[in-house]
Design an enzyme around this catalytic site. Structure first.
Site, PDB file in Angstrom:
ATOM      1  N   ARG A 241      -9.544 -20.322   2.518  1.00 10.55           N
ATOM      2  CA  ARG A 241      -9.049 -21.536   2.144  1.00 10.55           C
ATOM      3  C   ARG A 241      -9.321 -22.684   3.078  1.00 10.55           C
ATOM      4  O   ARG A 241      -9.427 -22.439   4.230  1.00 10.55           O
ATOM      5  CB  ARG A 241      -7.509 -21.462   2.135  1.00 10.55           C
ATOM      6  CG  ARG A 241      -6.847 -20.943   1.102  1.00 10.55           C
ATOM      7  CD  ARG A 241      -7.188 -21.752  -0.274  1.00 10.55           C
ATOM      8  NE  ARG A 241      -6.793 -21.325  -1.578  1.00 10.55           N
ATOM      9  CZ  ARG A 241      -7.512 -20.205  -2.288  1.00 10.55           C
ATOM     10  NH1 ARG A 241      -8.758 -20.226  -2.008  1.00 10.55           N
ATOM     11  NH2 ARG A 241      -6.999 -19.943  -3.451  1.00 10.55           N
TER      12      ARG A 241
ATOM     13  N   GLU B  98     -10.229 -30.650  -2.077  1.00 13.50           N
ATOM     14  CA  GLU B  98     -11.249 -30.400  -3.129  1.00 13.50           C
ATOM     15  C   GLU B  98     -11.420 -31.205  -4.292  1.00 13.50           C
ATOM     16  O   GLU B  98     -10.074 -31.382  -4.866  1.00 13.50           O
ATOM     17  CB  GLU B  98     -11.092 -28.839  -3.568  1.00 13.50           C
ATOM     18  CG  GLU B  98     -11.681 -27.837  -2.502  1.00 13.50           C
ATOM     19  CD  GLU B  98     -11.375 -26.458  -2.743  1.00 13.50           C
ATOM     20  OE1 GLU B  98     -10.948 -26.071  -3.760  1.00 13.50           O
ATOM     21  OE2 GLU B  98     -11.386 -25.511  -1.719  1.00 13.50           O
TER      22      GLU B  98
ATOM     23  N   HIS C  32     -16.552 -23.936  -4.051  1.00 13.69           N
ATOM     24  CA  HIS C  32     -15.358 -23.053  -4.231  1.00 13.69           C
ATOM     25  C   HIS C  32     -15.670 -21.968  -5.418  1.00 13.69           C
ATOM     26  O   HIS C  32     -15.036 -21.886  -6.380  1.00 13.69           O
ATOM     27  CB  HIS C  32     -13.830 -23.699  -4.671  1.00 13.69           C
ATOM     28  CG  HIS C  32     -12.714 -22.944  -4.618  1.00 13.69           C
ATOM     29  ND1 HIS C  32     -11.566 -23.232  -4.231  1.00 13.69           N
ATOM     30  CD2 HIS C  32     -12.552 -21.449  -4.508  1.00 13.69           C
ATOM     31  CE1 HIS C  32     -10.486 -22.423  -4.006  1.00 13.69           C
ATOM     32  NE2 HIS C  32     -11.213 -21.256  -4.453  1.00 13.69           N
TER      33      HIS C  32
HETATM   34  N1  LIG Z   1     -13.082 -18.525  -2.328  1.00 12.75           N
HETATM   35  C1  LIG Z   1     -12.668 -18.239  -3.407  1.00 12.75           C
HETATM   36  O1  LIG Z   1     -12.776 -18.574  -4.506  1.00 12.75           O
HETATM   37  C2  LIG Z   1     -11.527 -17.115  -3.124  1.00 12.75           C
HETATM   38  C3  LIG Z   1     -10.516 -16.998  -1.850  1.00 12.75           C
HETATM   39  N2  LIG Z   1      -9.711 -16.294  -1.757  1.00 12.75           N
HETATM   40  C4  LIG Z   1      -8.858 -16.182  -0.583  1.00 12.75           C
HETATM   41  O2  LIG Z   1      -9.050 -15.448   0.290  1.00 12.75           O
HETATM   42  C5  LIG Z   1      -7.969 -15.019   1.090  1.00 12.75           C
HETATM   43  C6  LIG Z   1      -7.961 -13.754   1.341  1.00 12.75           C
HETATM   44  O3  LIG Z   1      -7.496 -13.002   0.104  1.00 12.75           O
HETATM   45  P1  LIG Z   1      -7.173 -11.313  -0.059  1.00 12.75           P
HETATM   46  O4  LIG Z   1      -8.189 -10.831   0.797  1.00 12.75           O
HETATM   47  O5  LIG Z   1      -7.287 -11.207  -1.491  1.00 12.75           O
HETATM   48  O6  LIG Z   1      -5.706 -11.516   0.609  1.00 12.75           O
HETATM   49  P2  LIG Z   1      -4.969 -10.279   1.137  1.00 12.75           P
HETATM   50  O7  LIG Z   1      -3.607 -10.711   1.017  1.00 12.75           O
HETATM   51  O8  LIG Z   1      -5.239  -9.116   0.836  1.00 12.75           O
HETATM   52  O9  LIG Z   1      -5.343 -10.405   2.715  1.00 12.75           O
HETATM   53  C7  LIG Z   1      -4.897 -11.390   3.911  1.00 12.75           C
HETATM   54  C8  LIG Z   1      -4.796 -10.794   5.185  1.00 12.75           C
HETATM   55  O10 LIG Z   1      -4.625 -11.893   5.949  1.00 12.75           O
HETATM   56  C9  LIG Z   1      -3.660 -11.130   6.846  1.00 12.75           C
HETATM   57  N3  LIG Z   1      -3.197 -12.268   7.702  1.00 12.75           N
HETATM   58  C10 LIG Z   1      -2.108 -12.980   7.282  1.00 12.75           C
HETATM   59  N4  LIG Z   1      -1.716 -13.994   8.502  1.00 12.75           N
HETATM   60  C11 LIG Z   1      -2.581 -13.644   9.351  1.00 12.75           C
HETATM   61  C12 LIG Z   1      -2.891 -14.521  10.527  1.00 12.75           C
HETATM   62  N5  LIG Z   1      -1.934 -15.300  11.148  1.00 12.75           N
HETATM   63  N6  LIG Z   1      -4.046 -13.927  11.281  1.00 12.75           N
HETATM   64  C13 LIG Z   1      -4.709 -13.063  10.974  1.00 12.75           C
HETATM   65  N7  LIG Z   1      -4.435 -12.383   9.785  1.00 12.75           N
HETATM   66  C14 LIG Z   1      -3.533 -12.516   8.819  1.00 12.75           C
HETATM   67  C15 LIG Z   1      -3.149 -10.372   6.058  1.00 12.75           C
HETATM   68  O11 LIG Z   1      -2.398  -9.455   6.935  1.00 12.75           O
HETATM   69  C16 LIG Z   1      -3.689  -9.677   5.128  1.00 12.75           C
HETATM   70  O12 LIG Z   1      -4.269  -8.440   5.593  1.00 12.75           O
HETATM   71  C17 LIG Z   1      -6.830 -15.902   0.528  1.00 12.75           C
HETATM   72  O13 LIG Z   1      -6.737 -17.111   1.199  1.00 12.75           O
HETATM   73  C18 LIG Z   1      -7.354 -16.080  -0.929  1.00 12.75           C
HETATM   74  O14 LIG Z   1      -6.674 -17.228  -1.389  1.00 12.75           O
HETATM   75  C19 LIG Z   1      -9.627 -15.154  -2.789  1.00 12.75           C
HETATM   76  C20 LIG Z   1     -10.443 -15.115  -3.730  1.00 12.75           C
HETATM   77  C21 LIG Z   1     -11.440 -15.827  -3.979  1.00 12.75           C
HETATM   78  O1  LIG Z   2      -8.302 -16.550  -5.958  1.00  7.81           O
HETATM   79  C1  LIG Z   2      -8.311 -17.267  -5.253  1.00  7.81           C
HETATM   80  O2  LIG Z   2      -7.472 -17.278  -4.412  1.00  7.81           O
HETATM   81  C2  LIG Z   2      -9.401 -18.419  -5.476  1.00  7.81           C
HETATM   82  O3  LIG Z   2      -9.750 -19.145  -4.289  1.00  7.81           O
HETATM   83  C3  LIG Z   2     -10.260 -18.436  -6.571  1.00  7.81           C
HETATM   84  O4  LIG Z   2      -9.830 -19.846  -7.047  1.00  7.81           O
HETATM   85  P1  LIG Z   2     -10.459 -20.276  -8.586  1.00  7.81           P
HETATM   86  O5  LIG Z   2      -9.585 -19.355  -9.485  1.00  7.81           O
HETATM   87  O6  LIG Z   2     -11.976 -19.904  -8.663  1.00  7.81           O
HETATM   88  O7  LIG Z   2     -10.223 -21.608  -8.589  1.00  7.81           O
END
Ligand SMILES: NC(=O)C1=CN([C@@H]2O[C@H](COP(=O)(O)OP(=O)(O)OC[C@H]3O[C@@H](n4cnc5c(N)ncnc54)[C@H](O)[C@@H]3O)[C@@H](O)[C@H]2O)C=CC1
Ligand SMILES: O=C(O)C(=O)COP(=O)(O)O
Length: 524
Positions: free
Chosen positions: A229, A258, A276
């Protein structure tokens, strides 16, 4: 018929479960194009582009559920949705692999200067010495946030011969060992990593996590990646570290704003970017859209949703077991609230028998929602019940006991009000239904259903006839009647279920009957 507004680009194939249902009507429009009809939608389906603000929610007065086809819900005001009793669901694992692969693609591109070399060759240059990179093998990768995506990145990094160092305050030693990574403090990860990638949600704690102070703790020549993010790495703070060469390169898939527009970071050759795209694969989009579509369908069929942000998780299996108690508890809450129509400070729920072994948190939420419903003008349901109770200074607690009063299961609710306490007990009897078995100190047996009339009176001959007469005179038919007393000739109660609700005039007439002490209408 339920109307669903799909306001972002969602996989068409993933919407199939909703399209197949005759109960669902899908409207695909941006919020700005649907202004005039916003109040009509029952569900809203989004990705990260639509900003679900308090203002938007105030216009969507019929909204019951928001589906996020993806992980991050930072574009949704979850607190505002919760206040309004709107369920928020997401698709937590449908895009994990795509996001992890994109992170890895960015890592490789970053250390081998692929985007820069690509532009150079396309500009008809052939400058091999300008793009000498570094290997990933043997390098130290720091992962901040070791959830679904972070751990998938780690697996790939290990396959590339990297050593993985993790900072995640919620990570257990067992899980770290299983995945072959070492747990560190944030400072240690910052100090030892050649490449750092962040995979946390954006929260108050993680916003600006890699800001000026922490960037200064990194190794000179470090590479940074943010595919999580925008804002976890502070964009402004990065600039001097890029200018003085402390940071060798940055890969960003996400931005604080964004699209980022004319952002100063975009001017650096060693900052590589994508718009993204982490979840933008055919597979991820099909996964997340299907997951959310199925959940929305379940929701409107009255079945439990499993990936809600603002409700406790509930599997179909658990729901099947608790559902009878869930309905009983709601009715008990409603009855207690109307009976105790005075300010109340505390609700105490005791579970006994078979119900005590189930997921009672959900049952208690249902009871609370039932209790608050007659007292609150706005929507109240399992989503916002605990929040509303808190706002109104009503505390609640669960207890467990062996006292089933002879029933296989028993839910007991005691309501503490100003100078008055009321207890109601109920049981669910399979193939028979919900029964109230105890009411304010009286053993009784009635079905908590429809238009109920509670009468407290002295145990005298002819009372039933007198009540029957008044109701008959007002053309009110009695469906069922139950009586209970503490001792012969003492205090007694009647609980009647009527075919239609009665008005104040009838209640008044009943109150005037000699030896009747109290009359209350209870709608369930
Ligand atoms: N670029 C994109 O298109 C995408 C981005 N994302 C983003 O990726 C990120 C991670 O997603 P997931 O792995 O599915 O989430 P998740 O919830 O499985 O993992 C997040 C991890 O961060 C840890 N965490 C929380 N606060 C913390 C802190 N202060 N310091 C260190 N660790 C901390 C949690 O303990 C957890 O293990 C999210 O922000 C999500 O929105 C997800 C999918 C696609
Ligand atoms: O699932 C997430 O957290 C993502 O960042 C993916 O975002 P999007 O659905 O591709 O706009």
């Amino acid at each position: 018929m339920f109307r669903i507004l799909v306001s972002d680009a969602i996989s068409e194939e993933g919407l199939t479960p909703l399209r197949k249902s005759e109960q669902m009507e899908i409207v695909q429009k941006k919020v700005s194009e649907a202004e005039a009809e916003l109040h009509q939608f029952d569900a809203l389906l989004v990705r990260s582009a639509t900003k679900v603000t308090e203002e938007l929610l105030s216009k969507m007065t019929n909204l019951k559920i928001i589906g996020r086809a993806g992980v991050g819900v930072d574009n949704i005001d979850v607190e505002a949705a919760t206040k309004r009793g709107i369920v928020v669901i997401n698709a937590p694992n449908g895009n994990t692999i795509s996001a992890a692969e994109h992170t890895f693609a960015m890592m490789a591109a970053l250390v081998r200067h692929i985007p820069q070399a690509h532009i150079s060759v396309k500009s008809r240059e052939w400058n091999r010495s300008a793009f000498v990179g570094t290997e990933l093998q043997g390098k130290h990768l720091g992962i901040i946030g070791f959830g679904r995506i972070g751990s998938e990145v780690a697996k790939r990094a290990r396959a590339f011969g990297m050593t993985v160092h993790v900072y995640d305050p919620f990570l257990t030693k067992e899980r770290a060992e299983k995945l072959g990574v070492s747990i560190h403090t944030l400072d240690e990860v910052l100090a030892c990593s050649d490449i750092i990638t962040v995979h946390t949600p954006l929260t108050k704690e993680t916003k600006g996590l890699l800001g000026e102070k922490n960037l200064a703790k990194t190794k000179k020549g470090v590479y940074l990646i943010n595919c999580a993010r925008g804002g976890i790495i502070d964009e402004q703070a990065l600039i001097p570290f890029l200018q003085n060469g402390h940071v060798a390169g940055v890969a960003l898939d996400v931005f604080e704003q964004e699209p980022p527009g004319d952002h100063p970071l975009l001017k650096f050759d060693n900052v590589i970017v994508t718009p993204h795209l982490g979840a933008s694969t055919v597979e991820a989009q099909l996964n997340v859209a299907t997951q959310v579509a199925e959940e929305i369908l379940q929701f409107f069929e009255g079945k439990p949703v499993t990936s809600s942000i603002n409700l406790p998780a509930l599997s179909k299996d658990v729901y099947d077991k608790i559902q009878a108690f869930y309905h009983l508890a709601k009715k008990m809450g409603m009855i207690a609230s109307q009976y105790m129509n005075i300010p109340v400070q505390e609700l105490s729920v005791t579970y006994a028998g078979t119900v005590a072994d189930l997921e009672t948190t959900y049952i208690t939420r249902s009871l609370l929602a039932g209790f608050l419903r007659p007292r609150v003008a706005s929507t109240v349901n399992e989503v916002n019940a605990t929040m509303i109770a808190k706002e109104r200074g009503i505390t609640y607690g669960e207890k467990f006991s062996d006292e089933t009063h002879g029933y296989a299961n028993c839910i007991s609710l005691t309501v503490h009000g100003e100078n008055k306490t009321f207890t109601i007990k109920g049981s669910h009897i399979p193939n028979y239904g919900d029964r109230i078995v105890h009411f304010d100190g009286f053993a009784i047996d009635f079905a908590p259903e429809g238009h109920l009339l509670y009468i407290q009176h002295q145990d005298r001959p002819g009372m039933i006839g007198k009540v029957g007469n008044v109701l008959g005179e007002h053309q009110v038919n009695i469906a069922t009647m139950q009586v209970g007393r503490q001792e012969a000739g003492g205090k007694a109660i009647m609980l009647l279920s009527l075919d239609k609700p009665i008005d104040d005039a009838v209640t008044q007439k009943l109150t005037e009957i000699e030896d009747i002490d109290a009359v209350k209408r209870l709608e369930v």
